[in-house]
Design a protein around this motif. Structure first.
Motif, short mmCIF file in Angstrom:
data_model
loop_
_atom_site.label_atom_id
_atom_site.label_comp_id
_atom_site.label_asym_id
_atom_site.label_seq_id
_atom_site.Cartn_x
_atom_site.Cartn_y
_atom_site.Cartn_z
N VAL A 74 1.01 -1.32 0.20
CA VAL A 74 -0.16 -0.04 0.10
C VAL A 74 0.90 1.32 0.09
N ALA A 75 1.81 1.35 0.83
CA ALA A 75 2.85 2.43 0.68
C ALA A 75 3.51 2.60 -0.60
N GLY A 76 3.75 1.63 -1.05
CA GLY A 76 4.65 1.46 -2.35
C GLY A 76 3.67 2.24 -3.46
N ALA A 77 2.44 1.80 -3.38
CA ALA A 77 1.19 2.38 -4.48
C ALA A 77 0.93 3.59 -4.29
N TRP A 78 0.99 4.07 -2.70
CA TRP A 78 0.70 5.59 -2.57
C TRP A 78 1.96 6.51 -2.88
N ILE A 79 3.18 5.79 -2.87
CA ILE A 79 4.34 6.69 -3.04
C ILE A 79 4.42 7.11 -4.63
N ALA A 80 3.91 5.72 -5.26
CA ALA A 80 3.96 5.77 -6.94
C ALA A 80 2.90 6.96 -7.48
N ALA A 81 1.73 7.07 -6.82
CA ALA A 81 0.81 8.01 -7.14
C ALA A 81 1.21 9.16 -6.82
#
Length: 170
Positions: free
Chosen positions: A143-150
């Motif tokens: 989830v953190a990786g997806a948010w950082i990607a966003a």
């Protein structure tokens, strides 16, 4: 507000479809991970929910089909209950970035869940009932990786958008 790259949805808003799709993806993955040999219906139900989640997400159709075809079998590896196999959670994150039309620079966030999965796989033993803790840690890093990607995607796209210049009109 939807990103300009995504086509307008035929039903619902982009936010509604993204939340519903994400909920189905997580419910499907949890059902697959909880499947055991005497309850195979959980595997089938989870696979259907996971594929439906990809189908509902807003994005180009070919991206959603590819994501469902790649992510669902990868999630099946969670059945093993071994923390070393949690590295497969990188696959749904990569599929999420593909379906959500993230900028190529945003893919630099993929090492976050990969590193967490590798670290958890090496430190948490495969037995002893610690698998749910390991799964929660790696899921949180995904989830953190997806948010950082966003965030990376938003930053890159905001810098590339044309800025209004000085007007030449009197």
């Amino acid at each position: 507000m939807r990103p300009p790259i995504l086509p307008p949805p035929r039903w619902g808003t982009v936010r509604e479809r993204a939340l519903l799709g994400l909920g189905l993806l997580v419910a499907g993955a949890a059902s697959i991970a909880g499947a055991v040999e005497w309850m195979l219906w959980m595997l089938y139900l989870g696979s259907a929910l996971h594929a439906a989640g990809w189908a509902i997400l807003p994005g180009a159709g070919w991206r959603r089909v590819l994501a469902a075809a790649v992510s669902t079998p990868a999630i099946w590896l969670l059945i093993s209950g071994n923390p070393r196999f949690l590295v497969v959670l990188v696959v749904p994150v990569a599929c999420w970035l593909l379906v959500r039309h993230r900028h190529p620079l945003a893919w630099l966030a993929l090492p976050i869940p990969l590193a967490a999965a590798l670290a958890v796989g090496e430190t948490i033993p495969g037995s002893g009932g610690r698998y749910p803790v390991a799964l929660a840690l790696v899921a949180a890093s995904a989830v953190a990786g997806a948010w950082i990607a966003a965030l990376i995607d938003a930053r890159v796209r905001s810098r590339r958008s044309p800025r209004p210049g000085p007007s030449l009109a009197p």
